[in-house]
Write a protein that holds these residues in place. Structure first.
Motif, PDB file in Angstrom:
ATOM      1  N   LEU A  39      14.900 -13.527  19.144  1.00  0.00           N
ATOM      2  CA  LEU A  39      15.489 -14.759  19.662  1.00  0.00           C
ATOM      3  C   LEU A  39      14.446 -15.869  19.730  1.00  0.00           C
ATOM      4  O   LEU A  39      14.710 -17.009  19.349  1.00  0.00           O
ATOM      5  CB  LEU A  39      16.100 -14.535  21.040  1.00  0.00           C
ATOM      6  CG  LEU A  39      17.274 -13.567  21.108  1.00  0.00           C
ATOM      7  CD1 LEU A  39      17.678 -13.334  22.551  1.00  0.00           C
ATOM      8  CD2 LEU A  39      18.442 -14.080  20.295  1.00  0.00           C
ATOM      9  N   GLU A  42      13.634 -17.327  16.330  1.00  0.00           N
ATOM     10  CA  GLU A  42      14.591 -18.316  15.828  1.00  0.00           C
ATOM     11  C   GLU A  42      14.148 -19.744  16.152  1.00  0.00           C
ATOM     12  O   GLU A  42      14.556 -20.692  15.494  1.00  0.00           O
ATOM     13  CB  GLU A  42      15.974 -18.070  16.423  1.00  0.00           C
ATOM     14  CG  GLU A  42      16.653 -16.823  15.921  1.00  0.00           C
ATOM     15  CD  GLU A  42      17.974 -16.544  16.616  1.00  0.00           C
ATOM     16  OE1 GLU A  42      18.559 -17.463  17.239  1.00  0.00           O
ATOM     17  OE2 GLU A  42      18.426 -15.382  16.543  1.00  0.00           O
ATOM     18  N   TYR A  43      13.321 -19.894  17.179  1.00  0.00           N
ATOM     19  CA  TYR A  43      12.799 -21.195  17.584  1.00  0.00           C
ATOM     20  C   TYR A  43      11.314 -21.339  17.225  1.00  0.00           C
ATOM     21  O   TYR A  43      10.630 -22.202  17.763  1.00  0.00           O
ATOM     22  CB  TYR A  43      13.005 -21.400  19.092  1.00  0.00           C
ATOM     23  CG  TYR A  43      14.443 -21.648  19.449  1.00  0.00           C
ATOM     24  CD1 TYR A  43      14.903 -22.952  19.644  1.00  0.00           C
ATOM     25  CD2 TYR A  43      15.353 -20.602  19.561  1.00  0.00           C
ATOM     26  CE1 TYR A  43      16.232 -23.197  19.954  1.00  0.00           C
ATOM     27  CE2 TYR A  43      16.688 -20.842  19.872  1.00  0.00           C
ATOM     28  CZ  TYR A  43      17.118 -22.135  20.059  1.00  0.00           C
ATOM     29  OH  TYR A  43      18.436 -22.385  20.355  1.00  0.00           O
ATOM     30  N   ARG A 108      19.548 -16.902  24.657  1.00  0.00           N
ATOM     31  CA  ARG A 108      19.886 -17.800  23.547  1.00  0.00           C
ATOM     32  C   ARG A 108      20.319 -19.167  24.080  1.00  0.00           C
ATOM     33  O   ARG A 108      19.889 -20.210  23.588  1.00  0.00           O
ATOM     34  CB  ARG A 108      20.995 -17.174  22.703  1.00  0.00           C
ATOM     35  CG  ARG A 108      21.290 -17.931  21.427  1.00  0.00           C
ATOM     36  CD  ARG A 108      22.393 -17.263  20.604  1.00  0.00           C
ATOM     37  NE  ARG A 108      22.181 -15.856  20.352  1.00  0.00           N
ATOM     38  CZ  ARG A 108      21.374 -15.339  19.423  1.00  0.00           C
ATOM     39  NH1 ARG A 108      20.678 -16.148  18.666  1.00  0.00           N
ATOM     40  NH2 ARG A 108      21.280 -14.044  19.263  1.00  0.00           N
TER      41      ARG A 108
END
Length: 121
Positions: A39, A42-43, A108
């Motif tokens: 997660l 993803e950033y 998220r």
């Protein structure tokens, strides 16, 4: 009224009592948060203590922004840390972090809030 015994029920966050203030800590990139690595990726984040601090900050802003006046963050690359003399505020932070560790959808969501509000260090 929160007392120090309440922290002993938390499975991942450690409570450290001091003379003038206390802390809640969690080692970043350890067994408790390893499952969150994809997660954070993803950033383009590592899941450091700073990154954990950012999502906790986002959670507090979302749920009870006034709480931010009752404790301070002191995160490092390898550790999440919040400290202060207000045990109720620290317990709220600790339980919020525990919720994040248990709920990838909440993580998220808080990653999106942290990005939107520019909370990443």
């Amino acid at each position: 009224m929160t007392n120090t015994d309440a922290f002993s029920t938390l499975p991942n966050v450690k409570f450290v009592s001091g003379e003038s203030s206390s802390s809640v800590i969690l080692a970043a990139n350890g067994p408790a948060d390893a499952h969150l690595e994809p997660l954070f990726a993803e950033y383009s984040l590592e899941g450091s203590g700073y990154d954990l601090g950012s999502i906790v900050h986002a959670l507090v802003l979302t749920e009870d922004a006034v709480l931010l006046k009752r404790f301070r963050f002191d995160c490092e690359a390898g550790m999440f840390c919040a400290y202060g003399s207000d045990l109720e505020a620290l317990y709220a932070v600790a339980t919020g972090l525990e919720r994040l560790l248990a709920d990838t959808e909440l993580v998220r969501s808080m990653l999106a809030v942290a990005q939107e509000r520019d909370l990443f260090d």
